[in-house]
Design a protein around this motif. Structure first.
Motif, short mmCIF file in Angstrom:
data_model
loop_
_atom_site.label_atom_id
_atom_site.label_comp_id
_atom_site.label_asym_id
_atom_site.label_seq_id
_atom_site.Cartn_x
_atom_site.Cartn_y
_atom_site.Cartn_z
N GLU A 95 0.82 -1.21 0.00
CA GLU A 95 0.00 0.00 0.00
C GLU A 95 0.85 1.26 0.00
OE1 GLU A 95 -2.49 -0.29 3.37
OE2 GLU A 95 -3.76 -1.90 2.55
N ALA A 96 1.93 1.24 0.77
CA ALA A 96 2.82 2.40 0.80
C ALA A 96 3.47 2.64 -0.55
CB ALA A 96 3.88 2.23 1.88
N ILE A 97 3.90 1.54 -1.22
CA ILE A 97 4.52 1.67 -2.55
C ILE A 97 3.50 2.21 -3.55
CG2 ILE A 97 5.53 0.38 -4.46
CD1 ILE A 97 6.79 -1.47 -2.39
N ALA A 98 2.26 1.66 -3.50
CA ALA A 98 1.22 2.15 -4.42
C ALA A 98 0.91 3.61 -4.15
CB ALA A 98 -0.04 1.30 -4.28
N ALA A 99 0.84 3.98 -2.88
CA ALA A 99 0.58 5.38 -2.54
C ALA A 99 1.71 6.28 -3.02
CB ALA A 99 0.39 5.53 -1.03
N GLN A 100 2.96 5.78 -2.91
CA GLN A 100 4.10 6.56 -3.39
C GLN A 100 4.03 6.76 -4.90
OE1 GLN A 100 6.44 7.92 -1.52
NE2 GLN A 100 7.62 8.76 -3.20
N GLU A 101 3.62 5.69 -5.63
CA GLU A 101 3.48 5.82 -7.08
C GLU A 101 2.37 6.82 -7.43
OE1 GLU A 101 2.82 1.89 -8.47
OE2 GLU A 101 4.91 1.25 -8.20
N ARG A 102 1.22 6.72 -6.71
CA ARG A 102 0.15 7.69 -6.96
C ARG A 102 0.61 9.11 -6.64
NH1 ARG A 102 -2.93 3.63 -4.36
NH2 ARG A 102 -3.01 4.90 -2.45
N PHE A 103 1.40 9.23 -5.60
CA PHE A 103 1.91 10.54 -5.21
C PHE A 103 2.81 11.11 -6.31
CE2 PHE A 103 5.57 12.69 -3.18
CZ PHE A 103 4.92 13.85 -2.81
N ARG A 221 -7.96 15.91 -5.60
CA ARG A 221 -7.45 14.55 -5.67
C ARG A 221 -6.09 14.43 -4.99
NH1 ARG A 221 -7.88 14.07 -10.65
NH2 ARG A 221 -5.74 14.57 -11.28
N ASN A 222 -5.25 15.43 -5.20
CA ASN A 222 -3.93 15.42 -4.55
C ASN A 222 -4.07 15.50 -3.03
OD1 ASN A 222 -2.70 15.31 -7.02
ND2 ASN A 222 -2.39 17.52 -7.17
N ASP A 223 -5.07 16.26 -2.56
CA ASP A 223 -5.27 16.36 -1.12
C ASP A 223 -5.60 14.99 -0.53
OD1 ASP A 223 -5.74 18.12 1.32
OD2 ASP A 223 -7.65 17.07 1.15
N ARG A 224 -6.44 14.22 -1.23
CA ARG A 224 -6.75 12.87 -0.75
C ARG A 224 -5.52 11.99 -0.77
NH1 ARG A 224 -11.41 13.79 -4.00
NH2 ARG A 224 -10.50 12.53 -5.68
N GLN A 227 -3.29 13.02 2.08
CA GLN A 227 -3.83 12.57 3.36
C GLN A 227 -3.56 11.09 3.58
OE1 GLN A 227 -7.98 13.43 3.78
NE2 GLN A 227 -8.10 12.71 5.89
N THR A 228 -3.73 10.29 2.51
CA THR A 228 -3.43 8.86 2.61
C THR A 228 -1.97 8.62 2.94
OG1 THR A 228 -5.20 8.38 1.01
CG2 THR A 228 -3.55 6.66 1.41
N PHE A 286 4.65 22.55 0.74
CA PHE A 286 4.84 22.37 2.18
C PHE A 286 4.47 20.95 2.61
CE2 PHE A 286 3.00 22.46 6.45
CZ PHE A 286 4.10 22.91 7.17
N ARG A 287 3.32 20.45 2.14
CA ARG A 287 2.91 19.10 2.53
C ARG A 287 3.83 18.05 1.93
NH1 ARG A 287 -3.49 18.34 1.88
NH2 ARG A 287 -2.95 16.48 3.12
N THR A 288 4.31 18.31 0.71
CA THR A 288 5.28 17.39 0.10
C THR A 288 6.53 17.30 0.96
OG1 THR A 288 4.46 17.93 -2.11
CG2 THR A 288 6.63 16.89 -1.95
#
Length: 442
Positions: A95-103, A221-224, A227-228, A286-288
């Protein structure tokens, strides 16, 4: 009374003689009443001790059999729990890898949208400048036309006063009419250009509004996604810090020591981009940065975990045969301090390093037999004793999970097992403290 008892014993055990005949002589052995009574009593005592010892062995075997079955059941439950935890860890990692790719994908999309938005803003600014220039030119042309008409009227009035007729000097009038025609045509073309620019400006504004709407959707979409990612980082860091605290280590101190070993920096300096109000460019940056700081903290925790002995030295089926602390010496030496934990398994069972480190001892040691001592970070060392075969050499660097030897029974040992110790700054500590802390994370 003693005489009667003696007579009865003499009757029951009369004196006997055993004759031993050889080729050259004959000898005899005299067995008196007392000797016979002593032999019978010794035989009775031996028989009774044999029966008692056999019953104790049988009871102990029955007890150890039930304890072994219970230990096997507990080990099976523990193995299933470890497998479930491993699956959960793999799922979280995926999940972390997938979230990193989406990021990363979201960052690329935001960058493209910002580029298009900037281009649209530049185009709109150019159109506004062009419209202003055309309007200025149009106003100048109108002023010139009005001035020309006024001059023509003045000229016609002067001509009428001078000649008494407006029809005089027709050539001059034709020139004025041609000038007026030229100005009128020029004004018409200028009006057409103005209308064209107005249409282009409206088109550009529509495109800008569409880009702004798309940018707003992308920001939501980026905010979601952010947040994830923030929640994933927090969920991943908290168990690691709890594991450090469980063994008495400060997470902040551990991270400071890890940073000292991984502190290289470099590259050219780039000025920070600020807005017109002197603030950072946007909340996204900033969030990045905050997520990257969290990921860096998580990575430092992972490095620290690899350097500390949280893993199990035996990954095959085994049973605990002796815990850490005072116990009765199995070799009959009284009560002594047992500085480690014993794991029993079949001969040749693989033994693994529980953390990253350097082998400082690999060879024979009195009492420990074939043993390996590994030096880790933060002042920790681990010791693995009674092995039948060593698979590392002194000075070799090993990682967590590397095979360092095979289980055996060398040295001062009652059977095949691994004697495992953990030392903190030279002082032995309970290895199970680290193993229990790491069982829910590793």
């Amino acid at each position: 009374m003693n005489t009667r008892l003696g007579k009865r014993l003499e009757t029951m055990f009369p004196e006997k003689r055993l004759f031993l005949k050889s080729d050259s002589a004959t000898r005899f052995v005299r067995l008196g009443t007392g000797t016979q009574i002593g032999m019978v009593a010794g035989a009775a005592v031996l028989l009774g001790w044999t029966a008692l010892a056999s019953s104790m062995v049988i009871f102990e075997a029955l007890g150890s059999g039930s304890a072994r079955e219970q230990a096997l059941r507990e080990q099976q439950v523990y193995s299933e729990r470890l497998n479930n935890l491993s699956e959960d860890r793999d799922a979280r990692l995926a999940e972390a890898i997938a979230a990193q790719e989406r990021f990363n994908l979201a960052l690329r999309q935001v960058s493209e949208m910002q580029t298009r938005l900037l281009e649209s803003e530049e185009r709109r600014a150019e159109l506004e400048n062009t419209v202003e220039a055309v309007q200025s030119t149009l106003r100048t042309a109108v002023d010139q036309r009005d001035q020309a008409r006024a001059q023509a009227q003045e000229a016609m009035a002067e001509l009428a006063e001078a000649t008494g007729s407006e029809k005089t000097d027709k050539a001059r009038i034709r020139d004025l009419e041609a000038t007026l025609g030229f100005l009128t045509a020029t004004l018409g073309r200028t009006a057409e250009d103005r209308d064209t620019l107005d249409a282009d400006y409206a088109l550009a504004m529509a495109e800008v509004e569409e880009l702004l709407l798309t940018s707003q959707i992308s920001e939501e979409r980026n905010d979601r996604i952010f947040q994830t990612l923030e929640e994933a980082v927090a969920v991943s860091v908290e168990p690691l810090e709890a594991m450090f605290r469980e063994v008495g280590l400060s997470p902040d101190r551990i991270l400071q020591e890890v940073r000292r070993g991984y502190s290289g920096q470099g590259g050219p300096l780039v000025a920070q981009t600020l807005s017109t109000r002197g603030l950072p460019q946007d909340e996204l940056s900033f969030r990045t940065r905050e997520i990257l700081v969290g990921l860096d903290r998580l990575n430092l925790h992972r490095i620290a975990v690899d350097k500390l002995p949280f893993a199990m030295p035996v990954q095959s089926s085994f049973r605990f045969t002796s815990p850490f602390g005072y116990r009765r010496d199995p070799k009959g030496g009284g009560t002594r301090m047992h500085k480690g934990t014993d794991f029993a398994a079949p001969l040749g069972t693989p033994i693994y390093a529980t953390a990253e480190g350097v082998v400082v001892k690999a060879g024979w040691h009195r009492g420990f037999g074939r043993m390996v001592r590994i030096k880790h970070a933060f002042g920790y060392e681990t010791l693995y004793a009674h092995m039948t075969k060593l698979r590392v050499k002194e000075g070799q660097r090993v990682s967590r999970g590397d095979r360092i030897g095979d289980m055996g029974s060398t040295g001062r040992s009652t059977g095949v097992h691994l004697h495992y110790e953990v030392h903190e700054s030279g002082k032995p500590v309970n290895p199970m403290t680290f193993i229990r802390a790491g069982k829910d994370v590793l």
